[in-house]
Design a protein around this motif. Structure first.
Motif, short mmCIF file in Angstrom:
data_model
loop_
_atom_site.label_atom_id
_atom_site.label_comp_id
_atom_site.label_asym_id
_atom_site.label_seq_id
_atom_site.Cartn_x
_atom_site.Cartn_y
_atom_site.Cartn_z
N SER A 1 49.85 15.27 -46.87
CA SER A 1 48.43 15.26 -46.79
C SER A 1 47.97 16.43 -46.34
O SER A 1 48.30 16.99 -45.42
CB SER A 1 48.15 13.97 -46.21
N ASP A 2 46.68 16.89 -46.84
CA ASP A 2 45.75 17.96 -46.49
C ASP A 2 44.52 17.11 -45.80
O ASP A 2 43.38 18.05 -45.83
CB ASP A 2 45.55 19.02 -47.65
N LEU A 3 44.44 16.06 -45.52
CA LEU A 3 43.15 15.49 -45.22
C LEU A 3 42.73 15.58 -43.90
O LEU A 3 43.43 16.03 -43.04
CB LEU A 3 43.78 13.62 -44.83
N GLU A 4 41.31 15.85 -43.85
CA GLU A 4 40.63 16.38 -42.70
C GLU A 4 39.71 15.14 -42.58
O GLU A 4 38.48 15.28 -42.75
CB GLU A 4 40.06 17.62 -42.99
N PRO A 5 39.96 14.38 -41.25
CA PRO A 5 38.97 13.17 -41.14
C PRO A 5 37.85 13.47 -40.58
O PRO A 5 36.90 12.92 -41.17
CB PRO A 5 40.18 12.18 -40.13
N HIS B 1 34.18 11.28 -40.35
CA HIS B 1 34.09 10.10 -41.28
C HIS B 1 34.50 8.96 -40.72
O HIS B 1 35.64 8.64 -40.42
CB HIS B 1 35.11 10.55 -42.63
N LEU C 1 37.81 7.19 -42.27
CA LEU C 1 39.23 7.92 -42.10
C LEU C 1 39.82 8.06 -40.91
O LEU C 1 40.66 8.60 -40.32
CB LEU C 1 39.05 9.25 -42.79
N PRO D 1 44.55 6.62 -42.61
CA PRO D 1 45.42 6.48 -43.83
C PRO D 1 46.95 6.45 -43.24
O PRO D 1 47.51 7.12 -42.26
CB PRO D 1 45.22 7.90 -44.58
N PRO E 1 44.01 7.20 -48.90
CA PRO E 1 43.92 8.52 -49.67
C PRO E 1 44.94 9.64 -49.12
O PRO E 1 45.39 9.49 -47.87
CB PRO E 1 42.44 8.98 -49.10
N GLN F 1 42.45 15.73 -49.55
CA GLN F 1 40.95 15.80 -49.12
C GLN F 1 40.17 15.57 -50.39
O GLN F 1 40.41 16.10 -51.67
CB GLN F 1 41.18 17.18 -48.60
N TYR G 1 34.18 11.46 -49.11
CA TYR G 1 35.03 10.35 -49.54
C TYR G 1 34.45 9.26 -49.42
O TYR G 1 33.60 8.91 -48.25
CB TYR G 1 36.20 10.68 -48.55
N GLY H 1 39.99 5.45 -52.35
CA GLY H 1 41.67 5.65 -51.65
C GLY H 1 42.75 5.28 -52.73
O GLY H 1 42.49 4.62 -53.72
#
Length: 498
Positions: free
Chosen positions: A11-15, A18, A21, A27, A59, A62, A67, A72
């Motif tokens: 994953s490349d999520l940047e919470p 938020h 998240l 996630p 999700p 990103q 978001y 998700g």
């Protein structure tokens, strides 16, 4: 506990800041099989046999912009009970959208809070630009789990015991399947609806117990609407036209802005389960929006329908939310919307509608014993929301005959899932069984399964069972008994090896 990690997605999520998240909405990216789950408290009853399925929003990549938690990717969680033991596994729902984004290594579709023009490919469902994440609902029909998306998608079938992906139903119509299709356990039928931005704007269909589409008809509406749920009785399907929908003038400009037309009555459509458009009888009721219904049944000339009436379907912006998330958090706050347990009566002879509130508390996400669907039932179970958040921290049991109710709350820092009713093996009466729920414990950073004996509701969980990881929160769940799974062609008991 024996844990087999099957897969972990990158994953490349940047919470960042938020609100959805992190915490109970953090996630989850790993897929596991787990057996010999540790019992933290109590004893797993011997008289529960079946599968609890829970859909969640997880999700992976990103978002292109802001978001929304309903964007998700769907992840299905399964807990199987048999002979006093329980096993668990979870899998991402292998939607076309998720597979395409994983291949591309980035988000390809704009979300609910974003400009549709940001979508790089055509989307699915009524909105037209969203990814069908199949993350909203789950039911079991014809021996297979079916996951669905709230703005209509293709629907995805999954083996409910081992969560093997089995693809899209061959009967899935062009306009898709909305979340909250219904399974009538008395005859095995699946009743569903969909909605769109082109005339006639809604359809209703029936799939029989052999998984064959046997009925599909238009439900003409004045324009695009946003129905979320349906109900049914022994002889009728119940659909709706609520005055909360996309502003028609802004929609002409490609803008999906929801408005509540407070001076427009709600309309309820009652159609024979195999009826034609000319058979529809429309009833008017007080302006509102109903996110979820409970049960419905016929009583003389009347149809009785229970659900959750919203006093304020379009609340003001949430105060104290991080900048840019005020509107989103308002529309996730059942307290601001004023959700109350409510009863409607529709007289098929006179055309008259009568309504009454059944409880002044803020309640939603109701469940009942599905064996009493279409019947004059007695008990309902509603979730209690954490004020300001799309999270639950308790349940209320209602006796709809006497008006009595009982409430339980979870300890601070614990958050519940939607809790379907699991009838006890050889159940003697309507509330002879358990509520089943996943719990996320923010203090321990783990998740658990709990069972609540409906006969001893206020006593709280009869057992707490540790899960191998912390679940991300979500929306809907269902229960399928071992006997029903066997009649659907599946083996009852522990998950089969994959």
């Amino acid at each position: 506990m024996t844990i087999d990690i099957v897969n972990t997605l990158t994953s490349d999520l940047e919470p960042g800041d938020h609100p959805y998240l992190q915490g109970a909405w953090t996630p989850l990216l790993e897929e596991v099989n787990a057996t010999d789950l540790k019992v933290l408290e109590g004893t797993i009853p011997l008289d529960i046999d079946g599968v609890y399925l829970r859909n969640t929003e997880n999700p992976v990549l990103q978002a292109k912009g802001k978001y929304h938690p309903f964007d998700g990717d769907g992840m299905l969680h399964m807990a199987a009970f048999k002979n006093g033991k329980v096993s668990y596994r979870n899998r991402f729902i292998q939607t076309k959208g998720l597979q395409a984004e994983l291949e591309a290594g980035r988000a390809l579709w704009a979300g609910l809070m974003e400009d549709p023009a940001l979508s790089e490919r055509a989307g699915w469902g009524a909105h037209g630009s969203l990814k069908d994440s199949s993350s909203t609902d789950v039911v079991v029909h014809a021996g297979r789990a079916l996951t669905t998306f709230y703005q209509c998608g293709e629907g995805y079938r999954v083996d409910p015991m081992n969560l093997t992906h089995e693809g899209i139903p061959p009967w899935s119509p062009l306009d898709g399947i909305s979340a909250h299709c219904k399974v009538d356990e008395s005859n095995g039928e699946l009743l569903f609806f969909n909605y769109s931005k082109h005339a006639p704007y809604m359809h209703y269909g029936v799939v029989d117990k052999h998984d064959k589409l046997v009925h599909y008809v238009p439900i003409p509406l004045p324009g695009p609407r946003l129905p979320h749920d349906m109900a049914y009785t022994e002889n009728y399907a119940i659909l709706n036209d609520f005055p909360l929908y996309w502003d028609p003038e802004l929609l002409k400009q490609g803008k999906h802005v929801v408005r509540f037309f407070k001076d427009t009555p709600s309309r309820i459509a009652i159609i024979p389960r195999r009826g034609q458009p000319q058979d529809i009888v429309w009833f008017e009721a007080a302006p509102t929006f109903v996110l979820h219904w409970l049960n419905a049944y016929e009583e003389g000339d009347e149809i009785v329908l229970d659900g959750y009436f919203q006093d304020n379907p379009m609340p003001r912006n949430y105060e104290g939310a991080p900048a840019g998330y005020e509107r989103m958090m308002s529309y996730l706050d059942q307290k601001k919307m004023g959700c109350h347990l409510h009863r409607w009566r529709f007289n098929l002879k006179t055309g008259k509608t009568t309504e009454k509130r059944l409880d002044e508390r803020i309640l939603e996400f109701g469940m009942f014993n599905q064996r009493y669907a279409t019947k004059p039932y007695r008990y309902a179970y509603s979730a209690v929301q954490v004020p300001g958040w799309f999270l639950f921290h308790g349940y209320v049991k209602h006796d709809l005959q006497t008006g009595d109710s009982w409430e339980i709350r979870l300890p601070e820092g614990q958050y519940a899932s939607e809790a379907p009713f699991a009838p006890r093996v050889n159940a003697k009466d309507e509330d002879d069984g358990y509520l089943v729920s996943f719990i996320t414990n923010e203090k321990t950073q783990r998740s658990e399964i709990i069972l609540i004996d409906s006969k001893k509701f206020e006593a709280g969980p009869v057992c707490r069972i540790e899960l191998p990881h912390k679940l991300c929160s979500g929306t809907h769940a269902c229960w399928a008994s071992g006997a029903d799974l066997e009649s659907g062609g599946l083996l009852s008991g522990q998950p089969r090896s994959s």
